[in-house]
Design a protein around this motif. Structure first.
Motif, PDB file in Angstrom:
ATOM      1  N   ALA A   1      -2.531  10.497  -1.616  1.00  0.00           N
ATOM      2  CA  ALA A   1      -3.314   9.373  -0.120  1.00  0.00           C
ATOM      3  C   ALA A   1      -2.585   9.911   1.038  1.00  0.00           C
ATOM      4  O   ALA A   1      -2.062  10.434   1.366  1.00  0.00           O
ATOM      5  CB  ALA A   1      -1.437   8.672  -0.786  1.00  0.00           C
ATOM      6  N   LYS A   2      -3.388   9.132   1.688  1.00  0.00           N
ATOM      7  CA  LYS A   2      -4.692   9.355   2.930  1.00  0.00           C
ATOM      8  C   LYS A   2      -3.863   7.947   3.856  1.00  0.00           C
ATOM      9  O   LYS A   2      -4.404   7.169   3.417  1.00  0.00           O
ATOM     10  CB  LYS A   2      -5.823  10.093   3.529  1.00  0.00           C
ATOM     11  N   ALA A   3      -2.939   8.946   4.856  1.00  0.00           N
ATOM     12  CA  ALA A   3      -2.586   7.377   5.921  1.00  0.00           C
ATOM     13  C   ALA A   3      -4.280   6.988   6.701  1.00  0.00           C
ATOM     14  O   ALA A   3      -4.973   7.510   6.759  1.00  0.00           O
ATOM     15  CB  ALA A   3      -1.940   8.243   7.448  1.00  0.00           C
ATOM     16  N   PRO A  56       2.881  11.680   2.854  1.00  0.00           N
ATOM     17  CA  PRO A  56       3.697  11.159   1.407  1.00  0.00           C
ATOM     18  C   PRO A  56       3.826  11.094   0.461  1.00  0.00           C
ATOM     19  O   PRO A  56       2.699  12.780   0.459  1.00  0.00           O
ATOM     20  CB  PRO A  56       2.102   9.897   1.049  1.00  0.00           C
ATOM     21  N   SER A  57       3.571  11.334  -0.394  1.00  0.00           N
ATOM     22  CA  SER A  57       4.652  12.054  -1.628  1.00  0.00           C
ATOM     23  C   SER A  57       3.451  11.931  -2.607  1.00  0.00           C
ATOM     24  O   SER A  57       3.440  12.244  -3.333  1.00  0.00           O
ATOM     25  CB  SER A  57       5.141  10.699  -2.245  1.00  0.00           C
ATOM     26  N   SER A  66       1.129  -1.034  -0.156  1.00  0.00           N
ATOM     27  CA  SER A  66      -0.142  -0.100  -0.163  1.00  0.00           C
ATOM     28  C   SER A  66       0.413   1.871  -0.157  1.00  0.00           C
ATOM     29  O   SER A  66       0.520   2.129  -0.543  1.00  0.00           O
ATOM     30  CB  SER A  66      -1.437   0.259   0.988  1.00  0.00           C
ATOM     31  N   LEU A  67       1.890   0.992   0.318  1.00  0.00           N
ATOM     32  CA  LEU A  67       2.682   2.539   0.644  1.00  0.00           C
ATOM     33  C   LEU A  67       3.799   2.285  -1.500  1.00  0.00           C
ATOM     34  O   LEU A  67       3.267   3.709  -1.488  1.00  0.00           O
ATOM     35  CB  LEU A  67       3.866   2.259   1.291  1.00  0.00           C
ATOM     36  N   GLU A  68       3.683   1.397  -1.255  1.00  0.00           N
ATOM     37  CA  GLU A  68       3.944   0.833  -2.881  1.00  0.00           C
ATOM     38  C   GLU A  68       3.032   2.267  -3.879  1.00  0.00           C
ATOM     39  O   GLU A  68       3.487   2.852  -4.893  1.00  0.00           O
ATOM     40  CB  GLU A  68       4.877  -0.084  -3.741  1.00  0.00           C
TER      41      GLU A  68
END
Ligand SMILES: Cc1cc2nc3c(=O)[nH]c(=O)nc-3n(C[C@H](O)[C@H](O)[C@H](O)COP(=O)(O)O)c2cc1C
Length: 313
Positions: A269-271, A264-265, A241-243
């Motif tokens: 995108a939300k944590a 996040p870059s 999910s990070l990728e």
């Protein structure tokens, strides 16, 4: 070592389906309680205090005294502007179990004790455990290394040994517990209840998306990245999910100080919503199934493990 009186005789298995941001809702809570384990959700899973009240009505209306009690998680921190209002609603609904996170405040504990409610507080260190015990909580949730969400950094054995020395109340153990034999192991270590989060992400009643559940099933422990970069406090996230959010997991720094936030870059995108949390327990999760079936399986595994140990003498 004991359960608080209101919980005695109310559980089929010594298990809590732990509260999970954006994952636990009424369906999961009701299914867990009907299956005989404590179901829990974070108050902040509803956007307003009124919404919280609606969920509490839905849950209380669906459960009977034969079901296990349910729990609500309150974030006790100055950044939670809803705390006072949410607490009022929790007291008005006489929520049987309240799980407090981040801060343990005697006023909150007293408010819940006023109607006979039970308070459990989650900690990752013995120092936090001592503070929470001083606030009068009924139980401590020891969140060990490898847990989903804001995991601790300590071995469960070390954390248990330190906390037990000074705390005589109920102890719950969290961190990568996914099977009935794990639950028995937690009991053998001195825990009264096992606290399972990640295992319940992969249930049909969780609010997780199909992709999220599939990642939990596909992942091994090495696919979990422990970082403070996503949520300021160190937490465990699924590498995939990070990728997909445009982050390079190899470049994500390890645990850093509170307040050291790198965003996040991928701008949108939300944590928690897009970057999904799970613990090392993914290693023991191979399927998505209804909560009732999961609890049946946990109970079977728990009994089998107990019999095996007694047979071995
Ligand atoms: C997706 C996710 C969201 C979580 N959100 C919360 C939360 O809002 N409040 C809280 O107290 N704990 C939260 N946790 C932590 C769980 O309540 C529990 O401590 C943890 O999942 C136990 O470890 P395990 O996942 O290895 O079973 C979360 C965990 C996960 C996996």
């Amino acid at each position: 070592m004991a359960l608080p009186i209101p919980l005695v005789g109310r559980l089929r298995l010594p298990v809590v389906a732990a509260p999970m941001f954006l994952v636990s809702g009424p369906e999961l809570v009701i299914a867990a309680c009907r299956a005989g384990v404590i179901g829990a959700f974070p108050a902040l899973n509803r956007r307003s205090t009124e919404g919280l009240g609606e969920w509490l009505e839905t849950i209380a209306g669906a459960l009977t005294p034969a079901d296990a009690p349910y729990a609500v998680n309150l974030i006790v921190h100055r950044t939670n502007a809803r705390l006072a209002a949410d607490l009022e609603v929790v007291v008005a609904h006489r929520v049987p179990v309240v799980i407090t996170s981040l801060g343990a405040a005697a006023e909150v504990v007293d408010a819940i004790h006023s109607y006979g409610g039970v308070v459990f507080h989650d900690v990752t260190t013995a120092a936090h455990a001592r503070k929470a015990a001083g606030a009068g909580v009924d139980g401590l949730i020891l969140v060990a290394a490898g847990a989903g969400g804001h995991a601790g950094a300590l071995s469960p054995f070390a954390l248990m040994a330190e906390v037990r020395r000074t705390f005589a109340g109920t102890i719950l153990l969290a961190g990568a517990i996914t099977s009935g034999s794990d639950v028995l192991a937690a009991r053998a270590m001195g825990a009264d209840l096992a606290y399972l989060g990640t295992r319940f992400v992969a249930t049909t009643e969780s609010l997780a998306s199909d992709d999220y559940r599939d990642q939990v099933v596909a992942a091994g422990a090495a696919d979990i990245v422990h970082t403070a970069s996503v949520s300021t406090i160190p937490a465990n996230f699924l590498r995939r999910s990070l990728e997909l959010a445009g982050l390079d997991p190899a470049a994500v720094p390890g645990p850093v100080d509170l307040g050291h936030l790198t965003r996040p870059s991928r701008a949108d995108a939300k944590a928690w919503r897009d970057i999904w949390s799970a613990g090392h327990g993914v290693a023991g999760i191979d399927d998505v199934l209804p909560v009732a079936e999961l609890v049946d399986r946990l109970a079977q595994e728990y009994d089998d493990a107990r019999r095996r140990l007694f047979a071995e003498g």
